[in-house]
Design a protein around this motif. Structure first.
Motif, PDB file in Angstrom:
ATOM      1  N   ILE A 176       0.845  -1.198   0.000  1.00 16.94           N
ATOM      2  CA  ILE A 176       0.000   0.000   0.000  1.00 16.94           C
ATOM      3  C   ILE A 176       0.880   1.248   0.000  1.00 16.94           C
ATOM      4  O   ILE A 176       0.596   2.218  -0.703  1.00 16.94           O
ATOM      5  CB  ILE A 176      -0.966  -0.018   1.202  1.00 16.94           C
ATOM      6  CG1 ILE A 176      -1.931  -1.204   1.061  1.00 16.94           C
ATOM      7  CG2 ILE A 176      -1.736   1.296   1.309  1.00 16.94           C
ATOM      8  CD1 ILE A 176      -2.748  -1.499   2.300  1.00 16.94           C
ATOM      9  N   PHE A 199       0.590   3.993  -3.091  1.00 19.45           N
ATOM     10  CA  PHE A 199       0.160   5.369  -2.870  1.00 19.45           C
ATOM     11  C   PHE A 199       1.309   6.337  -2.613  1.00 19.45           C
ATOM     12  O   PHE A 199       1.084   7.523  -2.389  1.00 19.45           O
ATOM     13  CB  PHE A 199      -0.850   5.432  -1.721  1.00 19.45           C
ATOM     14  CG  PHE A 199      -2.188   4.864  -2.090  1.00 19.45           C
ATOM     15  CD1 PHE A 199      -3.119   5.633  -2.768  1.00 19.45           C
ATOM     16  CD2 PHE A 199      -2.505   3.545  -1.804  1.00 19.45           C
ATOM     17  CE1 PHE A 199      -4.348   5.115  -3.134  1.00 19.45           C
ATOM     18  CE2 PHE A 199      -3.733   3.016  -2.157  1.00 19.45           C
ATOM     19  CZ  PHE A 199      -4.649   3.794  -2.830  1.00 19.45           C
ATOM     20  N   THR A 220      -2.015   6.969   7.220  1.00 18.80           N
ATOM     21  CA  THR A 220      -2.653   6.878   5.901  1.00 18.80           C
ATOM     22  C   THR A 220      -2.826   5.424   5.495  1.00 18.80           C
ATOM     23  O   THR A 220      -3.898   5.028   5.016  1.00 18.80           O
ATOM     24  CB  THR A 220      -1.810   7.620   4.840  1.00 18.80           C
ATOM     25  OG1 THR A 220      -1.727   8.992   5.222  1.00 18.80           O
ATOM     26  CG2 THR A 220      -2.411   7.500   3.459  1.00 18.80           C
ATOM     27  N   LEU A 243      -6.383   3.480   4.810  1.00 24.62           N
ATOM     28  CA  LEU A 243      -6.665   2.765   3.563  1.00 24.62           C
ATOM     29  C   LEU A 243      -6.994   1.294   3.834  1.00 24.62           C
ATOM     30  O   LEU A 243      -7.908   0.736   3.228  1.00 24.62           O
ATOM     31  CB  LEU A 243      -5.474   2.879   2.609  1.00 24.62           C
ATOM     32  CG  LEU A 243      -5.259   4.261   2.008  1.00 24.62           C
ATOM     33  CD1 LEU A 243      -3.881   4.377   1.378  1.00 24.62           C
ATOM     34  CD2 LEU A 243      -6.352   4.585   0.992  1.00 24.62           C
ATOM     35  N   LEU A 261     -10.582   1.079   5.178  1.00 21.83           N
ATOM     36  CA  LEU A 261     -11.570   1.148   4.096  1.00 21.83           C
ATOM     37  C   LEU A 261     -11.688  -0.194   3.377  1.00 21.83           C
ATOM     38  O   LEU A 261     -12.795  -0.664   3.081  1.00 21.83           O
ATOM     39  CB  LEU A 261     -11.191   2.239   3.085  1.00 21.83           C
ATOM     40  CG  LEU A 261     -11.341   3.681   3.517  1.00 21.83           C
ATOM     41  CD1 LEU A 261     -10.693   4.608   2.493  1.00 21.83           C
ATOM     42  CD2 LEU A 261     -12.816   4.020   3.689  1.00 21.83           C
ATOM     43  N   ALA A 262     -10.542  -0.805   3.106  1.00 23.18           N
ATOM     44  CA  ALA A 262     -10.539  -2.099   2.427  1.00 23.18           C
ATOM     45  C   ALA A 262     -11.170  -3.178   3.306  1.00 23.18           C
ATOM     46  O   ALA A 262     -11.950  -4.002   2.818  1.00 23.18           O
ATOM     47  CB  ALA A 262      -9.113  -2.484   2.055  1.00 23.18           C
ATOM     48  N   TYR A 265      -9.071  -2.306  -3.980  1.00 23.19           N
ATOM     49  CA  TYR A 265      -9.142  -1.367  -5.098  1.00 23.19           C
ATOM     50  C   TYR A 265     -10.562  -0.827  -5.250  1.00 23.19           C
ATOM     51  O   TYR A 265     -10.760   0.345  -5.549  1.00 23.19           O
ATOM     52  CB  TYR A 265      -8.677  -2.046  -6.393  1.00 23.19           C
ATOM     53  CG  TYR A 265      -7.176  -2.063  -6.572  1.00 23.19           C
ATOM     54  CD1 TYR A 265      -6.341  -2.633  -5.613  1.00 23.19           C
ATOM     55  CD2 TYR A 265      -6.594  -1.526  -7.695  1.00 23.19           C
ATOM     56  CE1 TYR A 265      -4.971  -2.650  -5.779  1.00 23.19           C
ATOM     57  CE2 TYR A 265      -5.218  -1.549  -7.879  1.00 23.19           C
ATOM     58  CZ  TYR A 265      -4.415  -2.111  -6.910  1.00 23.19           C
ATOM     59  OH  TYR A 265      -3.055  -2.126  -7.080  1.00 23.19           O
ATOM     60  N   TRP A 324     -11.140   1.760  -2.594  1.00 19.55           N
ATOM     61  CA  TRP A 324     -10.379   2.972  -2.870  1.00 19.55           C
ATOM     62  C   TRP A 324     -10.823   3.648  -4.161  1.00 19.55           C
ATOM     63  O   TRP A 324     -10.210   4.624  -4.596  1.00 19.55           O
ATOM     64  CB  TRP A 324      -8.892   2.655  -2.941  1.00 19.55           C
ATOM     65  CG  TRP A 324      -8.350   2.032  -1.685  1.00 19.55           C
ATOM     66  CD1 TRP A 324      -8.795   2.209  -0.407  1.00 19.55           C
ATOM     67  CD2 TRP A 324      -7.271   1.109  -1.600  1.00 19.55           C
ATOM     68  NE1 TRP A 324      -8.063   1.459   0.475  1.00 19.55           N
ATOM     69  CE2 TRP A 324      -7.114   0.769  -0.235  1.00 19.55           C
ATOM     70  CE3 TRP A 324      -6.424   0.526  -2.534  1.00 19.55           C
ATOM     71  CZ2 TRP A 324      -6.129  -0.121   0.203  1.00 19.55           C
ATOM     72  CZ3 TRP A 324      -5.452  -0.359  -2.096  1.00 19.55           C
ATOM     73  CH2 TRP A 324      -5.308  -0.670  -0.746  1.00 19.55           C
ATOM     74  N   LYS A 325     -11.864   3.110  -4.773  1.00 22.24           N
ATOM     75  CA  LYS A 325     -12.437   3.680  -6.010  1.00 22.24           C
ATOM     76  C   LYS A 325     -11.428   3.702  -7.159  1.00 22.24           C
ATOM     77  O   LYS A 325     -11.416   4.621  -7.974  1.00 22.24           O
ATOM     78  CB  LYS A 325     -12.974   5.099  -5.779  1.00 22.24           C
ATOM     79  CG  LYS A 325     -13.913   5.241  -4.595  1.00 22.24           C
ATOM     80  CD  LYS A 325     -15.274   4.687  -4.901  1.00 22.24           C
ATOM     81  CE  LYS A 325     -16.285   5.064  -3.849  1.00 22.24           C
ATOM     82  NZ  LYS A 325     -16.593   4.055  -2.896  1.00 22.24           N
TER      83      LYS A 325
END
Length: 89
Positions: free
Chosen positions: A13, A17, A24, A28, A31-32, A55, A58-59
């Motif tokens: 990750i 990114f 951060t 992330l 969210l995943a 993915y 994270w759109k």
């Protein structure tokens, strides 16, 4: 990374990114993990997240990114260092 791995760890990750921020990366991953929970998917590792659902959370639309990349490549609009990273996709 999308095609090479089934799960992403923190260092993956970080590379994806371009960040070293643990906050951060944790955000992330959270969210995943939420996306994985919605889909009833458990990770193989407690420290990893599933690639496709990460993915999605994270759109990041891989098909769209590939289409755009291939268009730039076809038109010869990629700088030499961008074209050299084809194997990294």
């Amino acid at each position: 990374m999308y095609y090479r791995k089934t799960e992403l760890e923190s260092n993956d990750i970080s590379k994806l990114f371009g960040t070293k921020s643990s906050a951060t990366i944790a955000r992330l991953k959270k969210l995943a993990r939420e996306e994985m929970a919605k889909n009833g998917v458990m990770p193989f590792s407690n420290t990893a997240v599933t690639v496709d659902l990460a993915y999605q959370a994270w759109k990041l639309d891989i098909a769209d990114l590939e289409r755009r990349y291939n268009k730039l490549k076809k038109l010869g609009l990629l700088r030499p260092n961008e074209a050299a990273t084809d194997s990294e996709q």
